[in-house]
Design an enzyme around this catalytic site. Structure first.
Site, PDB file in Angstrom:
ATOM      1  N   VAL A  67      58.088 -42.648 -41.842  1.00  0.00           N
ATOM      2  CA  VAL A  67      59.365 -42.702 -42.399  1.00  0.00           C
ATOM      3  C   VAL A  67      60.017 -44.046 -41.246  1.00  0.00           C
ATOM      4  O   VAL A  67      59.792 -43.857 -39.948  1.00  0.00           O
ATOM      5  CB  VAL A  67      60.282 -41.589 -42.309  1.00  0.00           C
ATOM      6  CG1 VAL A  67      61.677 -41.698 -42.360  1.00  0.00           C
ATOM      7  CG2 VAL A  67      59.566 -40.426 -42.854  1.00  0.00           C
TER       8      VAL A  67
ATOM      9  N   HIS B 279      33.237  -2.344 -39.716  1.00  0.00           N
ATOM     10  CA  HIS B 279      33.567  -2.567 -41.151  1.00  0.00           C
ATOM     11  C   HIS B 279      34.381  -1.986 -41.879  1.00  0.00           C
ATOM     12  O   HIS B 279      34.771  -0.665 -41.530  1.00  0.00           O
ATOM     13  CB  HIS B 279      32.144  -2.416 -41.527  1.00  0.00           C
ATOM     14  CG  HIS B 279      31.754  -2.858 -42.914  1.00  0.00           C
ATOM     15  ND1 HIS B 279      31.964  -4.200 -43.482  1.00  0.00           N
ATOM     16  CD2 HIS B 279      31.810  -2.055 -44.418  1.00  0.00           C
ATOM     17  CE1 HIS B 279      31.749  -3.971 -45.017  1.00  0.00           C
ATOM     18  NE2 HIS B 279      31.751  -3.002 -45.080  1.00  0.00           N
TER      19      HIS B 279
HETATM   20  P1  NAD Z   1      52.203 -32.263 -32.727  1.00  0.00           P
HETATM   21  O1  NAD Z   1      51.802 -33.237 -31.760  1.00  0.00           O
HETATM   22  O2  NAD Z   1      51.455 -30.806 -33.149  1.00  0.00           O
HETATM   23  O3  NAD Z   1      52.332 -33.115 -34.184  1.00  0.00           O
HETATM   24  C1  NAD Z   1      53.079 -34.213 -34.521  1.00  0.00           C
HETATM   25  C2  NAD Z   1      52.470 -35.006 -35.544  1.00  0.00           C
HETATM   26  O4  NAD Z   1      53.563 -35.867 -36.007  1.00  0.00           O
HETATM   27  C3  NAD Z   1      51.255 -35.140 -35.374  1.00  0.00           C
HETATM   28  O5  NAD Z   1      50.264 -35.005 -36.660  1.00  0.00           O
HETATM   29  C4  NAD Z   1      51.581 -36.996 -35.428  1.00  0.00           C
HETATM   30  O6  NAD Z   1      50.300 -37.684 -36.018  1.00  0.00           O
HETATM   31  C5  NAD Z   1      52.856 -37.025 -36.196  1.00  0.00           C
HETATM   32  N1  NAD Z   1      53.745 -38.062 -36.098  1.00  0.00           N
HETATM   33  C6  NAD Z   1      53.995 -38.823 -34.824  1.00  0.00           C
HETATM   34  N2  NAD Z   1      54.863 -39.929 -35.199  1.00  0.00           N
HETATM   35  C7  NAD Z   1      54.976 -39.827 -36.355  1.00  0.00           C
HETATM   36  C8  NAD Z   1      55.804 -40.778 -37.168  1.00  0.00           C
HETATM   37  N3  NAD Z   1      56.598 -41.861 -36.805  1.00  0.00           N
HETATM   38  N4  NAD Z   1      55.640 -40.333 -38.494  1.00  0.00           N
HETATM   39  C9  NAD Z   1      54.973 -39.526 -39.170  1.00  0.00           C
HETATM   40  N5  NAD Z   1      54.227 -38.580 -38.463  1.00  0.00           N
HETATM   41  C10 NAD Z   1      54.191 -38.698 -37.114  1.00  0.00           C
HETATM   42  O7  NAD Z   1      53.690 -32.123 -32.392  1.00  0.00           O
HETATM   43  P2  NAD Z   1      55.032 -30.917 -32.838  1.00  0.00           P
HETATM   44  O8  NAD Z   1      54.582 -30.288 -34.171  1.00  0.00           O
HETATM   45  O9  NAD Z   1      56.192 -31.371 -32.521  1.00  0.00           O
HETATM   46  O10 NAD Z   1      54.653 -29.801 -31.822  1.00  0.00           O
HETATM   47  C11 NAD Z   1      54.807 -30.328 -30.474  1.00  0.00           C
HETATM   48  C12 NAD Z   1      54.146 -29.255 -29.644  1.00  0.00           C
HETATM   49  O11 NAD Z   1      54.413 -28.085 -29.427  1.00  0.00           O
HETATM   50  C13 NAD Z   1      52.552 -29.150 -30.044  1.00  0.00           C
HETATM   51  O12 NAD Z   1      51.716 -30.187 -29.772  1.00  0.00           O
HETATM   52  C14 NAD Z   1      52.423 -27.524 -29.376  1.00  0.00           C
HETATM   53  O13 NAD Z   1      51.738 -28.048 -28.123  1.00  0.00           O
HETATM   54  C15 NAD Z   1      53.430 -27.006 -29.163  1.00  0.00           C
HETATM   55  N6  NAD Z   1      53.516 -25.904 -30.426  1.00  0.00           N
HETATM   56  C16 NAD Z   1      52.804 -25.101 -30.336  1.00  0.00           C
HETATM   57  C17 NAD Z   1      52.742 -24.249 -31.602  1.00  0.00           C
HETATM   58  C18 NAD Z   1      51.627 -23.277 -31.763  1.00  0.00           C
HETATM   59  O14 NAD Z   1      51.158 -22.916 -30.601  1.00  0.00           O
HETATM   60  N7  NAD Z   1      51.476 -22.389 -32.607  1.00  0.00           N
HETATM   61  C19 NAD Z   1      53.752 -24.149 -32.466  1.00  0.00           C
HETATM   62  C20 NAD Z   1      54.706 -25.205 -32.412  1.00  0.00           C
HETATM   63  C21 NAD Z   1      54.488 -26.176 -31.505  1.00  0.00           C
END
Ligand code: NAD
Ligand code: FAD
Length: 471
Positions: free
Chosen positions: A239, A445
């Protein structure tokens, strides 16, 4: 004011460290700027998101029962009750933490702390309240200041229609359409919540696949299901601009998305998180940061400053709550003089989507990057009685193991409940189990946990639930 140990930050890293330190007899002060303990995880992360995912799961399961001949009316959604229920979960847990702190005589100070030197913190009041003391001197500090959402300057917009994860978890409404920027953990988990509640969700991911870095065979079943739940998933797309039109936000896409300009009721930006290490006065200490702003630490979580240790999100990836907690305990044990090192073989990761994806230890992607020879053992859930009974056969369980010794090195699972199943794999990897250990462990199971044993059997050529022609 002076103390033996100050813990800066009351998240899952900080409160675990403070509580264990008190249990080991240290005089502990915990400084937290928020009015409540729990940090990102409890107040605006893991717990509220899982509370909402619980609702999404219930709704999806009810809908799925139509396949079995049971149909419910269209769900009536009362957002005020949903928000109140979520708030209750958080209130219960954060009050519990306050009580645990009081029982241990951990002194809580509500303030924003800034380092003046290696052994002094300046305390600033929060919400107009003066702090209990202006300065705090200490022998040791465990820094657990966590992380904050990454911001993209071109996507800044002064509009309530633009949300980060904290705003999205507030559940202001169920927007007719939601654009999610970022196909990572947060984008997919919260996208799942909003799609279940009725929003038309569009995900934009700049790389060529959802959840970059995660093994593709684990992501594939999730991608396929999300294609049917979401309105669109645009890969290799960015975006580049957002415009507030008053009643909607207009997004300009760069990449294969068509049309290039689209309107959404709300936008969630979830493009990663960065360590919360700026504006803490760390330049007044000997602490060193890496290029991404993470505090550099050794195996005992000691920084380059002999008085300061660092744990959790601020001290490196993966930015996960359980990693923060374990590091906190290791840091405290190090201060207590115990022979300890934080060197896990497996830190589990779970994406709580539907299906869930979970992995631990070495992944196939990492093995490939490292040029490391591994073998895999796989069990498709279509052959599982329990998965068939639940109508969730898209899952898969795989082990990565050393071809010579047959010791398990990693595990990946995709499927309903994968997040609970991965715990066995973590234990197996930590204990250095071999395929035989897993194959000879009797799993109950019919459960999906059997998939872990049968995958190992399959690799050993002794699985009876699936047929593999002799090589
Ligand atoms: P993330 O790193 O998981 O994902 C970010 C995504 O955004 C990536 O796929 C990246 O390629 C994409 N991205 C980056 N810049 C972009 C752009 N300009 N346009 C489109 N896509 C773009 O980060 P998150 O989802 O923000 O979460 C942050 C962190 O919080 C995670 O890495 C994790 O450590 C933690 N988290 C963990 C859980 C869990 O354990 N279930 C849940 C939520 C968050
Ligand atoms: P935090 O929890 O961020 O706590 C840091 C604390 O320090 C905060 O309370 C902050 O107010 C305080 N602080 C910061 N600076 C100062 C200062 N100068 N003075 C005083 N106090 C200060 N992880 C999982 O493992 N599973 C999940 O399911 C999961 N879901 C998530 C969902 C979302 C939406 C988000 C955003 C994150 C999620 N995470 C999840 C990640 C998890 O929340 C973090 O990994 C975890 O909270 C890190 O713990 P921490 O103790 O390092 O820091």
């Amino acid at each position: 004011m002076d103390t033996e140990l100050v813990v800066l930050g009351g998240g899952p890293g900080g409160y675990a460290a403070a509580f264990l330190a008190a249990d080991l007899g240290m005089k502990v002060v915990l400084v937290e700027q928020d009015a409540r303990l729990g940090g990102t995880c409890l107040l605006r992360g893991c717990i509220p998101s899982k509370a909402l995912l619980h609702v999404a799961k219930g709704m999806a399961e009810a809908e799925h029962l139509a396949d079995w001949g049971v149909r419910f009316d269209r769900p009536q959604i009362d957002l005020a009750t949903m928000r109140a229920r979520k708030a209750k979960v958080i209130d219960t847990l954060t009050s519990g933490l306050k009580q645990l702190a009081a029982k241990r005589k951990v002194e809580l100070i509500r303030a924003r702390a800034i380092f003046e030197s290696s052994q002094t913190l300046r305390l600033q009041g929060a919400d107009g309240q003066p702090p209990a003391a202006e300065r705090l001197t200490f022998q040791h500090c465990i820094l657990a200041s966590g992380s904050v959402p990454t911001r993209i300057p071109t996507l800044e917009l002064d509009s309530p229609r633009l949300m980060d994860s904290t705003a999205a978890l507030e559940l202001p409404d169920v927007p007719e359409s939601l654009l999610v920027v970022g196909g990572g953990y947060i984008g997919l988990e919260l996208g799942t919540v909003y799609a279940a509640l009725g929003s038309r969700v569009t995900v934009v991911e700049m790389t060529d696949g959802l959840l970059p870095g995660v093994d593709r065979d684990l992501v594939r079943p999730l991608h396929k299901r999300l294609e049917s739940r979401f309105s669109a998933i645009y890969l290799n797309t960015k975006v580049t601009a957002l415009k507030d039109l008053g009643d909607a936000v207009e997004a300009l896409f760069e990449g294969p998305a068509e049309p290039r300009t689209q309107r959404f009721s709300r936008v969630l930006v979830a493009v990663g998180r960065r360590p919360n290490s700026a504006e803490l006065g760390l330049e007044n200490t000997g602490v060193k940061l890496d290029a991404k702003g993470f505090v550099q630490v050794d195996a005992q979580r000691r920084t380059a400053d002999p008085h300061i240790l660092a744990i959790g999100d601020v001290a490196g990836e993966p930015m996960l709550a359980h990693k923060a907690t374990h590091e906190g305990k290791a840091a405290v044990e190090a201060l207590a003089g115990h022979p300890v090192a934080f060197r896990p073989r497996a830190v589990p990761a779970v994406v709580f989507t539907d299906p869930e994806i979970a992995w631990a230890g070495l992944t196939e992607t990492q093995a490939k990057q490292q040029g490391r020879k591994i073998d895999t053992a796989m069990f498709p859930w279509a052959a599982s009685g329990r998965a068939q009974a639940a109508g969730r056969t898209e899952g898969m369980t795989k082990w990565l193991f050393d071809p010579e010794s047959q010791r398990v090195l990693g595990c990946g699972i995709v499927g309903a409940g994968a997040g609970e199943l991965i715990a066995e794999a973590v234990l197996a990897i930590e204990l250095g189990c071999h395929l035989r250990d897993l194959a000879e462990t009797i799993h109950p199971h019919p459960t999906l946990s059997e998939s872990l044993g049968i995958a190992a059997e399959a690799a050993l050529g002794i699985a009876t639930d699936i047929f593999r022609p002799k090589r």
